[in-house]
Design a protein around this motif. Structure first.
Motif, mmCIF file in Angstrom:
data_model
loop_
_atom_site.group_PDB
_atom_site.id
_atom_site.type_symbol
_atom_site.label_atom_id
_atom_site.label_comp_id
_atom_site.label_asym_id
_atom_site.label_seq_id
_atom_site.Cartn_x
_atom_site.Cartn_y
_atom_site.Cartn_z
ATOM 1 N N CYS A 109 39.699 43.858 36.851
ATOM 2 C CA CYS A 109 38.487 43.353 37.491
ATOM 3 C C CYS A 109 38.510 43.801 38.934
ATOM 4 O O CYS A 109 39.421 44.509 39.365
ATOM 5 N N CYS B 232 44.665 42.601 41.924
ATOM 6 C CA CYS B 232 45.939 41.945 42.216
ATOM 7 C C CYS B 232 47.073 42.964 42.126
ATOM 8 O O CYS B 232 47.086 43.815 41.234
ATOM 9 N N CYS C 292 46.315 45.995 39.682
ATOM 10 C CA CYS C 292 45.530 45.735 38.475
ATOM 11 C C CYS C 292 44.126 46.313 38.624
ATOM 12 O O CYS C 292 43.560 46.331 39.707
ATOM 13 N N CYS D 147 46.235 36.925 35.507
ATOM 14 C CA CYS D 147 45.304 36.258 34.601
ATOM 15 C C CYS D 147 45.370 36.973 33.244
ATOM 16 O O CYS D 147 45.971 38.037 33.129
HETATM 17 S S1 SF4 Z 1 42.175 38.530 38.668
HETATM 18 FE FE1 SF4 Z 1 43.118 39.162 36.709
HETATM 19 S S2 SF4 Z 1 41.959 40.954 36.022
HETATM 20 FE FE2 SF4 Z 1 41.437 40.601 38.178
HETATM 21 S S3 SF4 Z 1 42.821 41.953 39.274
HETATM 22 FE FE3 SF4 Z 1 43.819 39.950 39.176
HETATM 23 S S4 SF4 Z 1 45.097 40.005 37.301
HETATM 24 FE FE4 SF4 Z 1 43.669 41.723 37.215
#
Ligand code: SF4
Ligand SMILES: Nc1nc2c(c(=O)[nH]1)N[C@H]1C(S)=C(S)[C@@H](COP(=O)(O)OP(=O)(O)OC[C@H]3O[C@@H](n4cnc5c(=O)[nH]c(N)nc54)[C@H](O)[C@@H]3O)O[C@H]1N2
Ligand SMILES: Nc1nc2c(c(=O)[nH]1)N[C@H]1C(S)=C(S)[C@@H](COP(=O)(O)OP(=O)(O)OC[C@H]3O[C@@H](n4cnc5c(=O)[nH]c(N)nc54)[C@H](O)[C@@H]3O)O[C@H]1N2
Ligand SMILES: [Mo]
Length: 697
Positions: free
Chosen positions: A13, A17, A10, A45
Motif C-alpha cells: 500500500c 513500511c 513494503c 499488517c
Molecule cells: S501498512 Fe501494511 S501494506 Fe501498507 S506498507 Fe505497511 S505493511 Fe505494507
C-alpha cells in the motif's frame, strides 16, 4: 540451503513500511517488519505479510503489451521492452510535435519515489503532473493550507504520547499505517482515551471510550457545536489562541448559533454528549489529536469540516505539542542535508497547467503540486484550455478510483495514447494502449526515500529477488524513455549511480544502509516548537479568514447546510477500507483472497427487516441503471440512512480468475460522480449518491 535477509520497503500500500525479507535459495519466503524501524518493531499488517503471493502470482502482467483490438477489448500482442519503449517514446514525440509539449498528462499515486520520473516529465516539458488525490485526501491538504499555510504532512501525529485521540471519519485500525497503529495502541495502554465519530461501528469504535454514531454527512454540524461548547464554557487554550490564531472573534460570532442543542437534531448525537466530549478534550489538552481524516473525498462540505478539525486542535493548543500534532521535522531541521533531486536538473516547464489549478478563476487557491486530475480529464474531453492527447497512468487506476467507469472512459475518447505503468491488472491497464509492467517491490530497487518525523531518516528499497517475469523497475522504464527522448541526464543504466547521485553531499554512503536498511539523520528525536514563521499564512498565524479562498469566491466560514435525507426507498452509499485489502489491487492476491474473497453490504437491522433481508442473503444494490449483487451484513451498528461496503471489489476482468465477479463495486453506484467536485477543497464528493437495495431473486 542459502538463507539471507534483505532490508527493503513494503509496496502493498502507499504507507511503505520498512521490511525485512527472508530469502531462501533465491525465493522470498517470509516478510516481517524491519525490527530496527521506529514504531514498526517487526510487525506488519496482513497485506504486507502477503507480499509473496503478489510476487509469485501468475495472473499479473508478465511482459510489455501493445493493444491490438479496440480499447478495453483485452486483445494484446506481446512486445519486447525495446519495442514497447520505442513505441511509447515515438508516440510521445509525435504528439508533442503536433499538439505542443504540454499535451502530455501524467498521474500517479504520490509518495516518496517520484523524483526520477517527475524529472522526466520536466525534461519533456509538460507541466501536467497530477496525482490521484482528488479521490482521496485533497480536502485535508487544502484545508491545512487554508488554516496553517502549510500542507497536511507538515504536522505529525504523536499518538504514543497523546492523552485523547479523536477519530472522525478515520478508521485507524483498518485503514492501516503500521507505525500509527502500534503507537496508538501503546498510547492507549498508557491511558490515552479514544473517541470515535463514525456512521457505523468500525474496529476503532469497538475499542473506544466514546463512540458517536453520527448521521452521515453531518460531521460539520458536530464540529461547529464542539467549537461552540469550547468557547461557551471557556475550555480552549486562551494563551495559544491569543498568540497564534487570527480573527478568532469572527469564529466566535460565526458559531454562536451552532450550539450542541442545535446539533443534536442534525447529527442524532445528544447535546450533553457533545459538551462532555469538549470537556474531556480540554482536560487532556494540549496532548490531544483530533485526526483531520484521510479519505475525505466524501461530501461537498468535507473541506470545511476538516478546517474545523484543524481549528479545534489549535484551540486546544495541540499544534506543536507533545502528544498532539507536532510540527514535522525534516532533514534540514536536524542539520542534515536532504537528498539531491533529479527534478532540479530541469527548469519548471513554462506552460500553464491544463487543469487550471493555480491560475484559472476559481482555482487559484488550490495546492498546485499535484493538481486535480479530474479537471484535466475535462480538458481531454473539451480540448480546453488546450488539448491533451497522451496520458500515462502510473500506479493509478482511475477507472476504479473515480466514480462511474463508463463516464470516465467517455472523457478519455480524444486520447491518442494511453499508457498504464503497473504491477497488477486493473481496469485502467485493461483499457490502455500499452501496458508497461513493473516488477513488484520484492523484485526491484527504487530511488532512496526520505522519511520525515521526530528523527528523519533515509530508507532504501533493495530487491530481495531477481524479477521472475519480463518486468522492469520504475527507474529502468523512465531511464529507457529518457534515453529515447534525448534526456541525457536521466539516461542511467544502473541503480547504484542513481543512489550515488541522490546521496551526493549528504555524507551518507550506500554501504551505510547495509546494517539496517535505514540511515537515521538525528541521534535524538526533535520537537519543533511553534514560533515566528511557523505558519505560512499572510498574518503568520493560524487563519480563520482565508483571503485566497475568498478571492476565488468561496467563504472562509461556510454556513451549515443540512444534507439531503435519502428518499423513502433509498440509502446513502458509504464506503471504507478493511485491514485485509488495499483499494482494488489486492482482491486477486491468492493469500488475501483466501481470507476475504468478497465484500458485504452493511445495512441497518430495521431497514433490512422491512425489506425481508437477512445476513448472508444476496441483495442487489442499484442506481441509475447500474446494478450489482452482494451479500448482506445486517447490523444495529450502522446509521439507518446509510449502507456501507468496502471499496475495491466487483472486478470484471477475465485475467483475474479469483477476483472476477466477487462482491460489488461502490464506484459504479455513483453516476457521473467525477463531475461532482468540491470547488473549495478540490476533492470529489463520492458519498452524495443514493442507492436502492432489494433482496436478489
Ligand atoms: S501498512 Fe501494511 S501494506 Fe501498507 S506498507 Fe505497511 S505493511 Fe505494507
Ligand atoms: N468509490 C470509491 N473510490 C475510491 C475510494 C473509495 O473508497 N471508494 N478510495 C479512494 C482512495 S483513498 C484512493 S487512495 C484511490 C486509490 O486508487 P489508485 O490511486 O488508483 O491506487 P491503487 O488502487 O492503490 O493502485 C493503482 C494501481 O497501481 C498499481 N500499483 C501498486 N503499486 C505500484 C507501484 O509501486 N508502482 C506502480 N507503477 N504501480 C503500482 C496497482 O496494481 C493498481 O493497479 O481510490 C480512491 N477512490
Ligand atoms: N488496510 C488498508 N489500509 C489502508 C488502505 C487500504 O486500502 N487498506 N488505503 C490507504 C489509503 S489510500 C487511505 S486514503 C487511508 C484511508 O483511511 P481512512 O479514511 O481512515 O479509511 P476509511 O475506512 O476509508 O474511512 C474512514 C471511516 O469513515 C467512515 N465514514 C464514512 N462516512 C462517514 C461520515 O459521513 N461521517 C463519519 N464520521 N464517518 C464516516 C467509515 O465508516 C470509515 O470507518 O487508508 C490507507 N490505509
Ligand atoms: Mo487514499
Amino acid at each position: 540451503m542459502v538463507k539471507e535477509y534483505v532490508y527493503s520497503i513494503c509496496g502493498m500500500c502507499s504507507v511503505r513500511c520498512p521490511i525485512q525479507v527472508e530469502v531462501v535459495d533465491g525465493r522470498a519466503e517470509y516478510i516481517q517488519g524491519n525490527p530496527h524501524a521506529p514504531g514498526i518493531q517487526g510487525s506488519l499488517c496482513p497485506r504486507g505479510a502477503a507480499g509473496t503471493a503478489l510476487t509469485y502470482d501468475k495472473e499479473r502482467p508478465q511482459h510489455p503489451m501493445i493493444r491490438v483490438g479496440e480499447r478495453g477489448e483485452g486483445k494484446w500482442r506481446k512486445a519486447s521492452w525495446d519495442e514497447a519503449l520505442d513505441y511509447v517514446a515515438d508516440r510521445l514525440k509525435a504528439i508533442q510535435a503536433e499538439y505542443g509539449k504540454q499535451s502530455v498528462l501524467f498521474s500517479d499515486r504520490g509518495g516518496p519515489f517520484r523524483d526520477f520520473y517527475r524529472a522526466f516529465l520536466r525534461g519533456i516539458g509538460t507541466p501536467n503532473y497530477n496525482n490521484h488525490d482528488s479521490a482521496c485526501a485533497r480536502n485535508v491538504q487544502n484545508a491545512a493550507l487554508s488554516v496553517f499555510g502549510f500542507g497536511r504532512k507538515d504536522v505529525a501525529y504523536d499518538l504514543k504520547n497523546a492523552k485523547h485521540v479523536v477519530l472522525q471519519q478515520r478508521n485507524i485500525f483498518e485503514a492501516v499505517n503500521v507505525a500509527e497503529v502500534n503507537n496508538l495502541l501503546n498510547g492507549m495502554e498508557a491511558g490515552c482515551k479514544l473517541s470515535v465519530i463514525d456512521i457505523r461501528a468500525n474496529v476503532p469504535a469497538t475499542k473506544a471510550d466514546n463512540f458517536f454514531l453520527i448521521r452521515p454527512g453531518t460531521d460539520y454540524a458536530f464540529n461547529l457545536a464542539v467549537i461552540n461548547a469550547l468557547i461557551d464554557e471557556e475550555l480552549y487554550d486562551k494563551q495559544f489562541v491569543a498568540d497564534w490564531i487570527s480573527d478568532f472573534d469572527v469564529l466566535k460570532d460565526f458559531v454562536a448559533g451552532y450550539t450542541p442543542e442545535w446539533a443534536e437534531d442534525e447529527t442524532g448525537i445528544p447535546a450533553a454528549s457533545i459538551r462532555d466530549l469538549a470537556r474531556q478534550l480540554a482536560e487532556a489538552a494540549p496532548s490531544v489529536i483530533w485526526h483531520p481524516g484521510w479519505m475525505t473525498a466524501r461530501y461537498s462540505d468535507s473541506f470545511y469540516m476538516t478546517r474545523t478539525i484543524y481549528i479545534i486542535n489549535a484551540m486546544l493548543g495541540s499544534i506543536g505539542a507533545k502528544g498532539g500534532m507536532p510540527l514535522m521535522v525534516k532533514p534540514g531541521d536536524v542539520g542534515a542535508k536532504g537528498l539531491k533531486s533529479f527534478m532540479d536538473l530541469y527548469p519548471k516547464p513554462e506552460g500553464k497547467r491544463v487543469d487550471g489549478v493555480g491560475w484559472m478563476e476559481g482555482r487559484k487557491h488550490f495546492d498546485q503540486g499535484p493538481g486535480l486530475v479530474n479537471l484535466a480529464y475535462d480538458a481531454i474531453a473539451t480540448g480546453e484550455p488546450y488539448p491533451i492527447k497522451a496520458y500515462i497512468a502510473h500506479r493509478h487506476d482511475p477507472l476504479m478510483a473515480f466514480p462511474d467507469k463508463d463516464d470516465v472512459v467517455s472523457m478519455w475518447k480524444n486520447l491518442d495514447l494511453l499508457v498504464a505503468v503497473t504491477f497488477s491488472w486493473s481496469d485502467t491497464a485493461w483499457y490502455a494502449d500499452v501496458v508497461l509492467p513493473i516488477s513488484p517491490y520484492l523484485e526491484r530497487e527504487d530511488t532512496i526515500m526520505t522519511k520525515n518525523g521526530a528523527k528523519p531518516s533515509f530508507i532504501i528499497r533493495k530487491r530481495a529477488i531477481a524479477p521472475i517475469y519480463d518486468t522492469k523497475a520504475i527507474w529502468e522504464i523512465y531511464a529507457g524513455l529518457a534515453k529515447r527522448m534525448g534526456l541525457e541526464a536521466l539516461d542511467y543504466d544502473n541503480i547504484e549511480d542513481i543512489w550515488k547521485f541522490q546521496l551526493d553531499g549528504t555524507g551518507v554512503s550506500i554501504e551505510d544502509f547495509d546494517k539496517t536498511g535505514i540511515v537515521s539523520l538525528a541521534k535524538e528525536p526533535l520537537l519543533k516548537p511553534v514560533k515566528e514563521g511557523t505558519f505560512k499564512t499572510p498574518s503568520g498565524k493560524i487563519q480563520i479568514i482565508d483571503a485566497k479562498l475568498e478571492g476565488d469566491g468561496m467563504p472562509s466560514l461556510l454556513p451549515y447546510v443540512s444534507p439531503q435525507r435519502p428518499p423513502a426507498d433509498r440509502f446513502r452509499i458509504t464506503f471504507g477500507r478493511c485491514a485485509l485489502h488495499t483499494q482494488g489491487h489486492t482482491v486477486n492476491n491468492a493469500l488475501l483472497f483466501e481470507r476475504m474473497p468478497e465484500n458485504t453490504l452493511w445495512i441497518h437491522t430495521d431497514k433490512a427487516k422491512a425489506l425481508g433481508i437477512a445476513t448472508d442473503d444476496h441483495v442487489t444494490v442499484s442506481n441509475n441503471g447500474y446494478s450489482s449483487k452482494i451479500r448482506a451484513f445486517v447490523t444495529d451498528f450502522i446509521h439507518p440512512e446509510a449502507v456501507f461496503m468496502i471499496h475495491g471489489f466487483g472486478h470484471t476482468l477475465p485475467c483475474e480468475s479469483r477476483a472476477l465477479g466477487k462482491g460489488a463495486a461502490d464506484n459504479l453506484l455513483m453516476p457521473k460522480g467525477i463531475r461532482r467536485y468540491d470547488k473549495s477543497g478540490g476533492a470529489i464528493s463520492m458519498q452524495e449518491h443514493f442507492v436502492q437495495v432489494a433482496k436478489a431473486q
